[in-house]
Design an enzyme around this catalytic site. Sequence first.
Site, PDB file in Angstrom:
ATOM      1  N   GLU A  45     -13.970 -19.746   1.398  1.00 31.13           N
ATOM      2  CA  GLU A  45     -13.804 -19.005   0.148  1.00 31.13           C
ATOM      3  C   GLU A  45     -13.759 -17.496   0.394  1.00 31.13           C
ATOM      4  OE1 GLU A  45     -16.261 -18.644  -4.112  1.00 31.13           O
ATOM      5  OE2 GLU A  45     -17.292 -19.339  -2.313  1.00 31.13           O
ATOM      6  N   LYS A 113     -10.777 -20.801  -9.121  1.00 27.73           N
ATOM      7  CA  LYS A 113     -12.155 -21.270  -9.320  1.00 27.73           C
ATOM      8  C   LYS A 113     -12.454 -21.414 -10.808  1.00 27.73           C
ATOM      9  CE  LYS A 113     -16.766 -20.275  -7.415  1.00 27.73           C
ATOM     10  NZ  LYS A 113     -17.480 -19.360  -6.506  1.00 27.73           N
ATOM     11  N   CYS A 149     -16.202 -23.806  -3.899  1.00 34.33           N
ATOM     12  CA  CYS A 149     -17.650 -23.568  -3.830  1.00 34.33           C
ATOM     13  C   CYS A 149     -18.385 -24.179  -5.024  1.00 34.33           C
ATOM     14  CB  CYS A 149     -17.929 -22.081  -3.696  1.00 34.33           C
ATOM     15  SG  CYS A 149     -19.588 -21.714  -3.040  1.00 34.33           S
TER      16      CYS A 149
END
Length: 552
Positions: A45, A113, A149
Amino acid sequence: MADRFRVTLAQLNPTVGDLAGNAAKAREAWAVGLAAGADLVALPEMFLTGYNTQDLVQKPVFHQAAMAAAAQLAQDCAAGPALAIGCPWAEEGKLYNAYLILKDGKIASRCLKHHLPNETVFDEMRIFDAGPLAGPYVVGDVRIGSPICEDGWHEDVAETLAETGAEFLLIPNGSPYYRNKMEVRQNHTVARAVETGLPVIYLNMVGGQDDQVFDGGSFVLNPDGALALQMPVFDETITQLDLVRTEAGWRAVEGEKAHLPDSWEQDYRVMVESLRDYMGKTGFKKALLGLSGGVDSAIVAAIAVDAIGADNVRCVMLPSEYTSPESLEDAEAVAKALGVHYDYVPIAEGRSAISNTLAPLFAGYDDDLTEENIQSRLRGLLLMAMSNKFGEMLLTTGNKSEVAVGYATIYGDMNGGYNPIKDMYKTRVFEACRWRNANHRPWMMGPAGEVIRPNVIDKPPSAELREDQKDSDSLPDYPELDAILEILVDQDGSVADCVAKGFARETVKRVEHLIYISEYKRFQSAPGARLSPRAFWLDRRYPIVNRFRDMS
């Protein structure tokens, strides 16, 4: 259709803001993947910018430069495997934490994300916009889902990807260490694998950034939650992972299973890696510290030597008339055992000059904490002078117990650029010293064997700022103090919670008072290695002006 898919997993250490350096690391990893016949080379990430960027990523000139670097990287890596890399992405007035898939010379796909963490060291909700739930991207004829994540900690993102055709999940992470966090990661990842029936790749970065250390430990699970591959913690590593197509879908081929050390070793390594990277990434090559003969400065000296080597560490003993012969012997013994440069700089003459200068103003007043603090501040002045003259970064050595209750002198022993033990309670410092004496690892640059003599660990702690002084004169004994602090600080508990555990209410109230009135000191203190999810700085943000007191 292909029956084998190779992913090059690049568990590497980026530097925040170093777009050219991070891109170069990505190209090197891609070249390794190309030579290994990989179909996809994957990095963690926000790798291109480094992580955690905090507000830097909101600066338009920065995120635009990052996007341009990603476009150039796509061109550089056109003739070979696809490259997946974390990078900010701006469009239509919004800024996203993105995962870019580079292939055929262009940015072919991007994942945005969805779940933005807003706790502990992260406040992504004020920095990024949330991306939509979306489907997988395609590499060759394989559909891959990449929850980013935090997305991997929630069921909905993985579920959407599986329902829209993802054949395995690749989760890129910038997940920093805290004690026993690996178990938390594995539990979430097992849940995603079992829920979706897909193999899951958990790819984390390594390296230090300010107070945080990204500990790597990337791993791969098959759909039943069984571990197929475990990469090492903390080490930069590039590993090849093969997935094979079966009648039941893709399965990861078993690979290396690196050993995961216990929490004592991981804590110590975090302190070493955080200091090593903090110095290396800010340009400092040498460090110095005051070596008092006590346990805190001894463990910091050992950490510094293990991080940057004995030739790059200067230890300075600055005795006053209150410094015991025992402390002098202990400090010199630690310096010799570690092999560092050792200076002896008495403060008596300077202290006398300051006392004489202030004597007309202080006439009629008894000696008190003022005179004790003069000693500490004089030592701080001398150490900062050496830091300036020699170009060596001063390390400060206050443990979490002292930082919590303000048992340190601002502009004195709190002086310094970094504090490796800032998030380690005193009782754990004693054990860390014993652990270091009994253990040596290849990543340590210091010598093996006993580097902190037992007397340093076993004698009663003292600041030695007055005759026969002991820490217990001002504070509860450290086992009691640390147990109270664990409740009030780490668990956000109440006075009543402490009393229920058997501690005297009067003692707890005194500790609570010291915590609150010391906030201004912590606000001005040096950064230090984060070992817990309630470290002082980003994990715990309290007002300096605060009249609240718990009446429970």
